[in-house]
Each structure stands twice: as C-alpha cells, then as structure tokens.
Design a protein around this motif. Structure first.
Motif, PDB file in Angstrom:
ATOM      1  N   UNK A  43      52.670  37.948  37.524  1.00  0.00           N
ATOM      2  CA  UNK A  43      51.883  37.961  36.296  1.00  0.00           C
ATOM      3  C   UNK A  43      50.423  37.685  36.562  1.00  0.00           C
ATOM      4  N   UNK A  44      50.151  36.728  37.452  1.00  0.00           N
ATOM      5  CA  UNK A  44      48.774  36.414  37.821  1.00  0.00           C
ATOM      6  C   UNK A  44      48.092  37.624  38.458  1.00  0.00           C
ATOM      7  N   UNK A  45      48.813  38.314  39.340  1.00  0.00           N
ATOM      8  CA  UNK A  45      48.255  39.489  40.017  1.00  0.00           C
ATOM      9  C   UNK A  45      47.911  40.576  38.999  1.00  0.00           C
ATOM     10  N   UNK A 102      44.262  43.785  36.381  1.00  0.00           N
ATOM     11  CA  UNK A 102      44.287  44.674  35.223  1.00  0.00           C
ATOM     12  C   UNK A 102      45.150  45.896  35.417  1.00  0.00           C
ATOM     13  N   UNK A 103      46.109  45.820  36.330  1.00  0.00           N
ATOM     14  CA  UNK A 103      46.981  46.967  36.604  1.00  0.00           C
ATOM     15  C   UNK A 103      48.222  46.484  37.334  1.00  0.00           C
ATOM     16  N   UNK A 108      47.725  35.411  48.822  1.00  0.00           N
ATOM     17  CA  UNK A 108      47.976  36.531  49.732  1.00  0.00           C
ATOM     18  C   UNK A 108      47.751  36.200  51.210  1.00  0.00           C
ATOM     19  N   UNK A 109      47.454  34.919  51.525  1.00  0.00           N
ATOM     20  CA  UNK A 109      47.125  34.575  52.908  1.00  0.00           C
ATOM     21  C   UNK A 109      48.335  34.627  53.829  1.00  0.00           C
ATOM     22  N   UNK A 110      49.506  34.426  53.270  1.00  0.00           N
ATOM     23  CA  UNK A 110      50.737  34.547  54.047  1.00  0.00           C
ATOM     24  C   UNK A 110      51.686  35.466  53.298  1.00  0.00           C
ATOM     25  N   UNK A 111      52.429  36.258  54.046  1.00  0.00           N
ATOM     26  CA  UNK A 111      53.411  37.164  53.452  1.00  0.00           C
ATOM     27  C   UNK A 111      54.801  36.770  53.938  1.00  0.00           C
TER      28      UNK A 111
END
Length: 509
Positions: free
Chosen positions: A40-42, A47-48, A423-426
């Motif tokens: 949700x934050x992303x 905006x997409x 996004x610093x770690x996946x």
C-alpha cells in the motif's frame, strides 16, 4: 438510524463492549499484514501499481497479480493517519459489521431476538479467530452484503438491493480475489430459485418476472467484476490459487482441527442447523438446503472458508429454529406463570425509563476507559516474556548495520522483512505463494529443510545474507559448509553473513 445509536440499547452495548475488547486484544503479528502494508505504501508513493515484483530477489520484475491493491491502499492510509490503533479499528469494524449484518438477517427471518442470538453466539468464535489485517476482512463484509440482498429478495420480495451488488463488486474485485465466492453465491442462489420455480405445479408469472430481475442483476455483477486492472485475467486467478499443490502445506488451507475451540463451535453450528431442520414443521426448500450445505462443506475443506460458512449458517439456522419446536418451547417459557410474575414485578424498565440508556452509556464509558488499560497491562507482561514478532531484533540489527542485498529467510518471516528492510534488502520468499509458484516453493522447502540436494539449489539463489530461526535446519548447514558466519543471535533468530573470501570465491566461480 442515528437516533437508535444514540439510544444505546443492550444489544448495541454488547457490540460496543465486543468492539473495544477486540481492538484492545488484537495483535498485529500476521506475517502477511506487513507486506500488504508495504505494498500500500509503494502504491501511494508511486501513484501506480508496480509492473512486477519489487520485494524479492528470486522473483524480481516478474508479473505480480495485485488482486488486493485497493485494500492495501486503504490499509496504508489508515495506518499513516492513525497508526496501529487505526488498523485494529478498521479490522474489527469490518468483522463486526459482517457479523451484525447476519445477526440482523437472523432476527428478520426468525422474528425473534432470542433465536437470532443463539447461532450468532456460536458463530462468533469462528469470526473472531479470523480477525486479521488482511484483505479477507473486506471479503467477509462484501459477502454478508450479498447474502443480505439475496435473503431480502427471497423473503421480503425486495429487488432494489440486488442492483447495488454490481457497485459492491467493483470494490470487491479490486480488494480481494475472494470476489469469486460472491459470484458463486449469487449464481448458486439464482439456480436454486429457478429450479424451485420450475418444480412448482403452478408457476407464478409474477415470481418469474422477479427471477428475471435476479438474473439481470447476476449478469451485471459478472460484468462489474471486469472493472479491475487485469480484466479477464482476474477471472482465472482464483482458480490458479485454488489449484496450487503448495496449499497442502499452508495452514489456512488445511481442514479444521476439531480440537480447536472455533472449529468445535463451527461443528456445533452445523449440528444445530441439522437438528433444527430435522424437527422443523416446514422443511427447507432447495435454496435453504443447498446454500448452507455448499458453504459448510467448503468450511470443512479449509479453515480459510469457515468464516464465510458461518455467515451463511447463522441466518438459515435462525430460520430453521423458528420453524422447529424450539420456538414453541421459548414461547411457552416466556408465557409461563413464573416468568409473567417476574416480568410484572421487576419494574426495572418502568423505573429507569430513558435513564436505562444513560446507564448503558455510563457503562460504555467505563468499558472504553478501563478495558484497554487493563488489556495493555496484561499484554506488556506477556510481551516481556515472548514478543509478538520474534524477528524484530534480527531486523533491527540488519537495519542498524546497513546490510542489504539478497536475503535468505524463512517463509513466514518474509512479510515483516519486506516491511522493515525494503527496498534496501530483498527477500527470498514471503507469503505471496501464488507469485512464487509450486515448483519454486518445493525447491525452497528442500533447501530450508536441508535435503540432500540443498547446497546446489541454495547457491542458485545467490544469497549472501540469511536471517533464520535458531531451529532452522539450513542454519547449521550454512555455518558448516557454505562459508557463512554468525554475526547476530538472540533467543529466537540468528543473522548469518557469507565470509568475504567465500563470497569472492563464489563470484569467481
């Protein structure tokens, strides 16, 4: 409606107390909650919708069906505005709204508060055990709205509510893939009603016209389900998820364990419906038989389906009770000399009058002020012993050290790690089983369990950091033979990092 709420009745007081209690005791520890919140934050930040996966390194960029995007946006906006308490309030409101709707249906069908309360109280543990900050909550409410419209059509002859269902579907199809069960409910109901009409010796033309309107509404609902970013692709998605073999090892897709109290309550509700129908003066018609049986059967297949099953069972159980000798027993008890003598002399209602509502409001204020404080004190004591999310310490360490990149993790921890570290770690995996697919999850399970071929499969992941429970089989294997060293450890988790020489050797190979 507002006047009825202001006059806080005993029933509304019970609901208010349940609301406060559930908000106070609810834990935000569901693994999937965290990646829903991050998604949700992303979406709000960009905006997409993301074009592909942005949280894992094993599926980076791969097409991701965001069937829950609308709920995730709502979840994040509520969290951003009101924090944890806002999320808890949202979840409890959705759950109690669904329960309140079926209670209202049960009262109308049974024409008795007492007969309606019986199935509601039995069903409550099932719904309460399902409260979680996940998109399923939206499905419970939308499903209850669909059921209410269909029962109003059948028993009150109301047609207008049917044509609000396409609007509900537009929200539902963008909020959760459970929208498919709404279409299934509507189609099953329409088929049963048509068959019932065809089986009548004398077919009523007016009833046929009503059934045609029902069919029109069903067609509009199906068309409304196309109002989503994937359009026709979204129709296939629920069947793809149901067909995954990995569901056999995911807990919520397992059959209910009837040693578990909510499952016992579910079984009791099914038995009550059966007994009431056996002794009912008027036997159930096809719709009254098919709908409860269909959803009760699905509830026995998977725990995930139990809340939807009880939403159907409650009103039909109340209706069956009203047609059975149980209703006569209740009427005789209320009309007995002893009860009449007590009611004539208790005088409480006459003495209090409107003051009863003031007393209820006073009790509501006491509950609102005292209950959360008490629960919070109990929870702090429990949390000192065992935290709600055990991986917090390990995630804090990774964030503080600025570690990132490809992170191997346990399946249930991926959601929280996404929330804290993306996004610093996946992550290697998380609760989005549909994204990873059966084959990948099978390989992952072999690696995590330390199967004979674990090492070549692990090396293909390319992870140089791992955060694992202390009892994870792969943890000792990584320390022993994969060039990893332990850089953090607490009572629950360890963080492992590949030694620089081992990392260079791997890159060179």
């Amino acid at each position: 409606m507002l006047t009825r709420l202001l006059k806080l009745s005993k029933t509304n007081l019970v609901y208010f107390a349940a609301f406060i209690l559930l908000v106070a005791v609810m834990l935000l520890s569901d693994p999937d909650y965290f990646w829903h919140l991050k998604t949700g934050e992303y979406i709000v930040a960009h905006g997409a919708l993301p074009a592909g996966d942005v949280f894992s390194f094993t599926r980076a960029g791969q097409a991701w069906v965001l069937h829950e995007w609308l709920f995730e946006v709502l979840l994040y906006l509520v969290f951003a505005a009101a924090g944890d308490i806002g999320v808890k309030t949202l979840v409890v409101m959705l759950g109690l709204a669904a329960l309140g709707l079926v209670f209202a249906m049960a009262k109308r069908l049974s024409a008795s508060d007492g007969l309606a309360w019986i199935p509601v109280l039995i069903a409550a543990p099932v719904l309460i055990s399902s409260l979680a900050p996940r998109p399923q909550m939206l499905t419970y409410l939308c499903f209850a709205l669909y059921l209410a419209a269909l029962l109003a059509f059948k028993y009150a002859g109301k047609i207008r509510p049917l044509f609000a269902l396409p609007l509900v579907m537009v929200v539902w199809v963008n909020g959760h893939a459970g929208y498919a069960i709404g279409i299934a409910l509507l189609v099953l109901f329409a088929v049963c009603e048509w068959l019932g009409w065809l089986a009548q010796p004398v077919r009523d033309p007016a009833h046929k016209r009503r059934l045609l309107r029902l069919t029109q509404a069903a067609c509009l609902v199906v068309l409304a389900s196309l109002a989503n970013p994937g359009m026709f692709e979204r129709w296939l998605y629920p069947f793809q998820v149901l067909g995954m073999t990995v569901n056999a090892v995911i807990q919520e897709w397992q059959s209910p364990d009837f040693h578990w109290f909510p499952a016992k309550a579910y079984l009791a509700l099914m038995l009550l419906l059966l007994i009431a129908n056996v002794y009912a003066a008027r036997k159930p018609d096809l719709t009254e038989l098919a709908l409860p049986l269909f959803f009760a059967f699905n509830g026995c297949i998977a725990v995930r389906h139990m809340p939807l099953a009880v939403l159907v069972l409650v009103p039909f159980t109340a209706l069956a009770l009203a047609r059975s000798p149980f209703a006569d027993i209740g009427a005789r008890v209320r009309g007995s000399a002893l009860v009449c003598w007590y009611m004539a002399r208790r005088g409480i209602g006459r003495e209090l009058g409107k003051g009863e509502f003031l007393l209820n409001w006073l009790m509501a204020c006491v509950i609102a002020l005292c209950l959360p404080a008490y629960v919070q004190g109990v929870r702090q004591e429990a949390k000192a012993a065992v935290p709600d999310v055990k991986i917090v310490g390990a995630a804090d360490f990774i964030a503080a050290r600025g570690l990132g990149g490809k992170l191997f993790n346990a399946y249930g921890d991926g959601g929280y790690l996404i929330y804290r570290l993306a996004p610093h770690a996946r992550v290697a995996i998380d609760g989005r089983a549909d994204l990873y697919g059966d084959r990948f999850i099978e390989d992952y399970m072999r690696v995590y369990g330390g199967a004979d071929d674990w090492q070549p499969k692990f090396e293909r992941f390319g992870a140089h950091l791992a955060v694992l429970p202390l009892d994870a089989p792969i943890r000792q294997l990584l320390l022993a033979s994969a060039g990893f060293r332990e850089v953090y450890r607490d009572k629950y988790y360890a963080v492992l990092q590949r030694d620089p020489p081992a990392q260079k050797a791997r890159e060179a190979a």
